[in-house]
Design a protein around this motif. Structure first.
Motif, PDB file in Angstrom:
ATOM      1  N   THR A   1      39.837  45.580  51.152  1.00  0.00           N
ATOM      2  CA  THR A   1      40.584  43.994  51.189  1.00  0.00           C
ATOM      3  C   THR A   1      39.551  43.124  51.248  1.00  0.00           C
ATOM      4  O   THR A   1      38.316  43.233  51.404  1.00  0.00           O
ATOM      5  CB  THR A   1      41.522  43.981  52.084  1.00  0.00           C
ATOM      6  OG1 THR A   1      41.045  44.042  53.473  1.00  0.00           O
ATOM      7  CG2 THR A   1      42.660  44.975  52.001  1.00  0.00           C
ATOM      8  N   GLY A   2      40.032  41.833  50.595  1.00  0.00           N
ATOM      9  CA  GLY A   2      38.976  40.666  50.505  1.00  0.00           C
ATOM     10  C   GLY A   2      38.205  40.565  49.244  1.00  0.00           C
ATOM     11  O   GLY A   2      37.702  39.773  48.882  1.00  0.00           O
ATOM     12  N   THR A   3      38.618  41.562  48.292  1.00  0.00           N
ATOM     13  CA  THR A   3      38.461  41.575  46.867  1.00  0.00           C
ATOM     14  C   THR A   3      39.208  40.613  46.120  1.00  0.00           C
ATOM     15  O   THR A   3      40.094  39.938  46.623  1.00  0.00           O
ATOM     16  CB  THR A   3      38.530  42.898  46.201  1.00  0.00           C
ATOM     17  OG1 THR A   3      40.086  43.082  46.213  1.00  0.00           O
ATOM     18  CG2 THR A   3      38.028  43.974  47.171  1.00  0.00           C
ATOM     19  N   LYS A   4      38.493  40.407  44.561  1.00  0.00           N
ATOM     20  CA  LYS A   4      39.401  39.373  43.721  1.00  0.00           C
ATOM     21  C   LYS A   4      40.760  39.652  43.536  1.00  0.00           C
ATOM     22  O   LYS A   4      41.582  38.773  43.766  1.00  0.00           O
ATOM     23  CB  LYS A   4      38.631  39.681  42.439  1.00  0.00           C
ATOM     24  CG  LYS A   4      38.176  38.267  42.070  1.00  0.00           C
ATOM     25  CD  LYS A   4      37.684  38.450  40.516  1.00  0.00           C
ATOM     26  CE  LYS A   4      36.566  37.625  40.257  1.00  0.00           C
ATOM     27  NZ  LYS A   4      35.859  37.640  38.849  1.00  0.00           N
ATOM     28  N   ASP A   5      41.174  40.936  43.683  1.00  0.00           N
ATOM     29  CA  ASP A   5      42.477  41.293  43.772  1.00  0.00           C
ATOM     30  C   ASP A   5      43.271  41.541  44.885  1.00  0.00           C
ATOM     31  O   ASP A   5      44.377  42.120  45.091  1.00  0.00           O
ATOM     32  CB  ASP A   5      42.862  42.502  42.769  1.00  0.00           C
ATOM     33  CG  ASP A   5      42.229  42.520  41.342  1.00  0.00           C
ATOM     34  OD1 ASP A   5      42.332  41.454  40.834  1.00  0.00           O
ATOM     35  OD2 ASP A   5      42.004  43.392  40.618  1.00  0.00           O
TER      36      ASP A   5
ATOM     37  N   GLY B   1      28.527  55.890  44.837  1.00  0.00           N
ATOM     38  CA  GLY B   1      28.026  55.271  43.458  1.00  0.00           C
ATOM     39  C   GLY B   1      29.291  54.999  42.568  1.00  0.00           C
ATOM     40  O   GLY B   1      29.059  54.273  41.441  1.00  0.00           O
ATOM     41  N   ARG B   2      30.388  55.596  42.951  1.00  0.00           N
ATOM     42  CA  ARG B   2      31.704  55.262  42.162  1.00  0.00           C
ATOM     43  C   ARG B   2      32.198  54.240  42.752  1.00  0.00           C
ATOM     44  O   ARG B   2      33.656  53.882  41.836  1.00  0.00           O
ATOM     45  CB  ARG B   2      32.636  56.676  42.236  1.00  0.00           C
ATOM     46  CG  ARG B   2      31.726  57.810  41.550  1.00  0.00           C
ATOM     47  CD  ARG B   2      32.564  59.085  41.684  1.00  0.00           C
ATOM     48  NE  ARG B   2      31.571  60.374  41.347  1.00  0.00           N
ATOM     49  CZ  ARG B   2      31.764  60.863  40.193  1.00  0.00           C
ATOM     50  NH1 ARG B   2      32.748  60.506  39.463  1.00  0.00           N
ATOM     51  NH2 ARG B   2      30.840  61.752  39.930  1.00  0.00           N
ATOM     52  N   VAL B   3      32.109  53.440  43.595  1.00  0.00           N
ATOM     53  CA  VAL B   3      32.752  52.367  44.029  1.00  0.00           C
ATOM     54  C   VAL B   3      32.949  51.288  42.813  1.00  0.00           C
ATOM     55  O   VAL B   3      31.745  51.089  42.243  1.00  0.00           O
ATOM     56  CB  VAL B   3      32.142  51.658  45.241  1.00  0.00           C
ATOM     57  CG1 VAL B   3      32.524  50.354  45.529  1.00  0.00           C
ATOM     58  CG2 VAL B   3      32.362  52.662  46.559  1.00  0.00           C
ATOM     59  N   LYS B   4      34.284  51.032  42.579  1.00  0.00           N
ATOM     60  CA  LYS B   4      34.306  49.875  41.545  1.00  0.00           C
ATOM     61  C   LYS B   4      35.206  48.692  42.213  1.00  0.00           C
ATOM     62  O   LYS B   4      36.303  48.690  42.508  1.00  0.00           O
ATOM     63  CB  LYS B   4      35.249  50.216  40.455  1.00  0.00           C
ATOM     64  CG  LYS B   4      34.372  51.167  39.518  1.00  0.00           C
ATOM     65  CD  LYS B   4      34.749  51.231  38.192  1.00  0.00           C
ATOM     66  CE  LYS B   4      33.946  52.026  37.280  1.00  0.00           C
ATOM     67  NZ  LYS B   4      34.049  53.675  37.421  1.00  0.00           N
ATOM     68  N   VAL B   5      34.492  47.490  42.601  1.00  0.00           N
ATOM     69  CA  VAL B   5      35.190  46.510  43.290  1.00  0.00           C
ATOM     70  C   VAL B   5      34.547  45.110  42.768  1.00  0.00           C
ATOM     71  O   VAL B   5      33.476  44.889  42.528  1.00  0.00           O
ATOM     72  CB  VAL B   5      34.983  46.755  44.787  1.00  0.00           C
ATOM     73  CG1 VAL B   5      33.765  46.460  45.247  1.00  0.00           C
ATOM     74  CG2 VAL B   5      36.056  45.967  45.708  1.00  0.00           C
TER      75      VAL B   5
END
Ligand SMILES: Cc1cc2nc3c(=O)[nH]c(=O)nc-3n(C[C@H](O)[C@H](O)[C@H](O)COP(=O)(O)OP(=O)(O)OC[C@H]3O[C@@H](n4cnc5c(N)ncnc54)[C@H](O)[C@@H]3O)c2cc1C
Length: 276
Positions: A209-213, A240-244
């Motif tokens: 949490t705290g991300t753009k979305d 390495g697969r984190v997408k945020v």
């Protein structure tokens, strides 16, 4: 600024609330009061204080822990209602929020309704598949998962959070927050959990949490971990697969925060594997 002629109501039963909502032009519920001044407070004509409803209990109900909306973060942290891993995960997350005096004020209902970017509550509730009940217009009771509740973006003026229900689960967990000092607002919150069996992680869940979305579930990283033994290689691959996506803030750039999620995820998984 709050209006000087603000009217305060102190209902002792939820049945008193619909009438107040009908009569007043703009009402705010008062939980801990720690963020009322951040919410266009000059338009508020009346405040409904929730402290006399008796909704601050934390209790076990079957295989869940039910937390009343006016329970403060510290009331949850100090609760002995359950020794399950899932409840311990929530206590761990809330014990890091803000400072001790502020944890004595922030309520779980106000925190969920408010859901600030620095929330120490929501990532863990979503990771644990917690549910929420609320009263629409102060009367008809609704229930859904916390993840769905956040998606609905309901107005705080008419939808009164009543309870949060946390299923008791045996799992391994780790919660992390990025902040420069322990009592500073967290820049993001990372909640990781799963069931460890013979060194492998089953049903992993990773929530940021705290991300753009506002919320980001890391499904690709979860899939890379599911059923695998947590070796350094597996952990590196998942991180390495984190997408945020983040917005930059006064302290940190967006890219830095995104890369720190990967770093913290590596640490969290190593802790879950018992290597830290
Ligand atoms: C200095 C400071 C540092 C902080 N640091 C952190 C931190 O590190 N981590 C963290 O998680 N939080 C932190 N907080 C708390 C956070 O910013 C919010 O203030 C808090 O989540 C609001 O909770 P509250 O119970 O005080 O809600 P209130 O301020 O009472 O209300 C907030 C909003 O929710 C509405 N509301 C209140 N109760 C309900 C309810 N039951 N149902 C529906 N709507 C309701 C209100 O009308 C208002 O719009 C911090 C606060 C301060 C002041």
């Amino acid at each position: 600024m709050l209006k000087k002629e603000l009217r305060w109501f102190f209902p002792e039963k939820p049945e008193e609330i619909p009438d107040i909502l009908k009569k007043e032009a703009k009402v705010a519920f008062h939980g801990g009061g720690t963020s009322i001044l951040r919410v266009k407070s000059d338009a508020i004509t009346a405040m409904i204080d929730l402290s006399r409803l008796g909704w601050n209990k934390v209790r076990k109900d079957g295989s869940s822990v039910v937390i009343g909306a006016t329970a403060t973060f510290n009331e949850v942290v100090r609760s002995t209602a359950s020794t399950s891993c899932s409840f311990r995960m929530l206590k761990d997350a809330l014990s890091r929020a803000a400072s001790n005096p502020i944890r004595n004020r922030i309520t779980v209902g106000g925190s969920l309704a408010d859901f600030p970017p620095w929330s120490d509550l929501v990532a863990t509730l979503i990771a644990l598949d917690a549910r929420v009940t609320w009263l629409e217009d102060g009367k008809s009771e609704k229930k859904c998962s916390v993840a769905e509740f956040i998606d609905k973006k309901l107005g705080k003026e008419k939808n009164l959070v009543r309870e949060i229900i946390v299923p008791e689960k045996e799992l391994s967990f780790c919660v992390k927050r990025l902040a420069r000092t322990s009592f500073e607002y967290g820049m993001f919150n990372l909640a990781v959990c799963g069931v460890m069996k013979d060194g492998a992680i089953e049903s992993p869940v990773i929530v940021v949490t705290g991300t753009k979305d506002r919320v980001s579930r890391q499904t690709e990283a979860e899939a890379a971990l599911a059923g695998k033994v947590l070796t350094d290689e597996v952990i590196r691959d998942a991180a390495g697969r984190v997408k945020v996506d983040f917005n930059a803030d006064v302290n940190f750039g967006a890219e830095y925060k995104a890369s720190m999620v990967g770093v913290y995820l590596r640490d969290a998984l190593a802790e879950i594997a018992g290597r830290k």
